[in-house]
Write a protein that holds these residues in place. Structure first.
Motif, short mmCIF file in Angstrom:
data_model
loop_
_atom_site.label_atom_id
_atom_site.label_comp_id
_atom_site.label_asym_id
_atom_site.label_seq_id
_atom_site.Cartn_x
_atom_site.Cartn_y
_atom_site.Cartn_z
N ARG A 157 0.63 -1.21 0.14
CA ARG A 157 0.02 0.06 -0.03
C ARG A 157 0.80 1.29 -0.05
N PHE A 158 2.02 1.20 0.51
CA PHE A 158 2.78 2.34 0.50
C PHE A 158 3.58 2.52 -0.79
N GLU A 159 4.09 1.36 -1.45
CA GLU A 159 4.52 1.33 -2.65
C GLU A 159 3.71 1.86 -3.94
N GLN A 160 2.42 1.28 -3.75
CA GLN A 160 1.55 1.91 -4.67
C GLN A 160 1.13 3.15 -4.75
N ARG A 161 1.26 3.62 -3.68
CA ARG A 161 0.95 5.30 -3.47
C ARG A 161 1.99 6.04 -4.07
N GLY A 162 3.14 5.29 -4.19
CA GLY A 162 4.29 6.20 -5.08
C GLY A 162 5.40 6.58 -3.88
N PHE A 163 5.38 6.02 -2.77
CA PHE A 163 6.42 6.12 -1.67
C PHE A 163 7.56 5.36 -1.92
N LYS A 164 8.60 5.89 -1.26
CA LYS A 164 10.00 5.24 -1.43
C LYS A 164 10.30 4.56 -0.02
N ILE A 165 10.68 3.32 -0.18
CA ILE A 165 11.07 2.78 1.21
C ILE A 165 12.72 2.94 1.39
N VAL A 166 13.05 3.54 2.29
CA VAL A 166 14.42 4.00 2.29
C VAL A 166 15.15 3.29 3.24
N GLY A 167 14.63 2.64 4.13
CA GLY A 167 15.04 1.61 5.38
C GLY A 167 14.10 0.60 5.49
N MET A 168 14.63 -0.70 5.75
CA MET A 168 13.57 -1.83 6.22
C MET A 168 14.39 -2.87 6.95
N LYS A 169 13.80 -3.34 8.01
CA LYS A 169 14.51 -4.48 8.73
C LYS A 169 13.38 -5.35 9.64
N MET A 170 13.71 -6.44 10.20
CA MET A 170 12.90 -7.10 11.04
C MET A 170 13.54 -7.18 12.45
N VAL A 171 12.81 -6.61 13.43
CA VAL A 171 13.80 -6.38 14.70
C VAL A 171 12.80 -6.87 15.80
N VAL A 214 -2.81 1.66 29.03
CA VAL A 214 -2.31 1.43 27.57
C VAL A 214 -0.71 1.26 27.64
N ARG A 215 -0.09 2.00 28.17
CA ARG A 215 1.23 2.10 27.89
C ARG A 215 1.92 0.77 28.26
N LYS A 216 1.39 0.24 29.28
CA LYS A 216 1.83 -0.99 30.02
C LYS A 216 1.49 -2.03 29.03
N TYR A 217 0.45 -2.30 28.43
CA TYR A 217 -0.10 -3.33 27.65
C TYR A 217 0.79 -3.06 26.22
N LEU A 218 0.95 -1.88 25.59
CA LEU A 218 1.59 -1.76 24.55
C LEU A 218 3.06 -2.16 24.45
N LEU A 219 3.59 -1.85 25.81
CA LEU A 219 5.02 -2.03 26.04
C LEU A 219 5.09 -3.76 25.90
N GLU A 220 4.19 -4.36 26.58
CA GLU A 220 4.15 -6.10 26.66
C GLU A 220 4.01 -6.45 25.12
N PHE A 221 3.07 -5.95 24.40
CA PHE A 221 2.81 -6.45 23.04
C PHE A 221 3.84 -6.03 22.09
N ILE A 222 4.34 -5.12 22.13
CA ILE A 222 5.26 -4.63 21.06
C ILE A 222 6.65 -5.44 21.31
N THR A 223 6.83 -6.05 22.59
CA THR A 223 8.04 -6.85 22.76
C THR A 223 7.74 -8.23 22.73
N SER A 224 6.64 -8.78 22.29
CA SER A 224 6.11 -10.03 22.17
C SER A 224 6.40 -10.70 21.01
N GLY A 225 7.03 -10.27 20.16
CA GLY A 225 7.38 -10.81 18.76
C GLY A 225 8.20 -9.90 17.93
N PRO A 226 8.68 -10.36 16.83
CA PRO A 226 9.52 -9.28 15.97
C PRO A 226 8.24 -8.47 15.25
N VAL A 227 8.92 -7.16 14.91
CA VAL A 227 8.19 -6.14 14.10
C VAL A 227 8.94 -5.80 12.83
#
Ligand SMILES: Nc1ncnc2c1ncn2[C@@H]1O[C@H](COP(=O)(O)OP(=O)(O)O)[C@@H](O)[C@H]1O
Ligand SMILES: [Mg+2]
Length: 171
Positions: free
Chosen positions: A32-46, A69-82
């Motif tokens: 969806r970002f590519e089709q709108r004409g945006f350029k991906i200038v960096g990308m990685k799985m972390v 909300v911050r507590k749930y978010l911190l647990e969630f964002i560290t629960s797997g790769p992004v």
């Protein structure tokens, strides 16, 4: 380049959050970002840890949405790769947020990433004491992108290259 035009070309940080990765929606988001004409200038799985995640989801989140909300978010964002990306283009911050859609899936319009692939409400998430799983993060404004891009990417992980978009979309 004219300084005003140069200022319109922005960089913004996007994360496909663990729900997006685990649901197999990485490609759908990138498309969806590519089709709108945006350029991906960096990308990685972390797979981020709590110290790093706390710099991304700062006290501001707690002030805006509550400490829980911050507590749930911190647990969630560290629960797997992004999948972390830096996206570049004219008014990229605003445009990317539009492609992503509203924070609450219930309110997100069809045609947006959140509106096409999620549906739950704040009250449902709050009642279950879970984070709203809305697939994706995108910097909210220039201040956030200025903090978030260097938090996730070193300078040598960001690339300058030409796309045909530069010719056919921007010129
Ligand atoms: N009331 C809430 N209940 C559960 N999760 C929430 C709530 N508000 C926000 N969140 C989660 O916190 C994330 C960060 O919030 P915010 O920065 O306000 O939204 P956005 O991601 O659209 O910029 C949201 O994407 C969502 O996953
Ligand atoms: Mg935000």
């Amino acid at each position: 380049m004219d300084i005003k035009i140069q200022k319109m070309i922005e960089r913004t940080l996007v994360l496909v959050k663990p729900d997006g990765v685990e649901r197999g929606l990485i490609g759908e988001c990138i498309k969806r970002f590519e089709q709108r004409g945006f350029k991906i200038v960096g990308m990685k799985m972390v797979w981020t840890d709590k110290d790093h995640a706390m710099k991304h989801y700062t006290e501001d989140i707690a002030k805006r949405n509550g400490e829980h909300v911050r507590k749930y978010l911190l647990e969630f964002i560290t629960s797997g790769p992004v999948v972390a990306m830096v996206i570049e283009g004219v008014n990229a911050i605003e445009n990317v947020r539009k492609i992503v859609g509203s924070t609450e899936p219930r309110a997100a319009l069809p045609g947006t990433i959140r509106g096409d692939f999620t549906h739950v409400s704040y009250s449902y998430a709050d009642g279950k004491e879970i984070v709203i799983k809305n697939l994706i993060h995108a910097s909210a404004d220039k201040k956030d992108s200025d903090n978030e891009v260097p938090l996730w990417f070193n300078d040598n992980e960001l690339h300058t290259y030409n796309m045909t978009h530069d010719k056919h979309i921007k010129e």
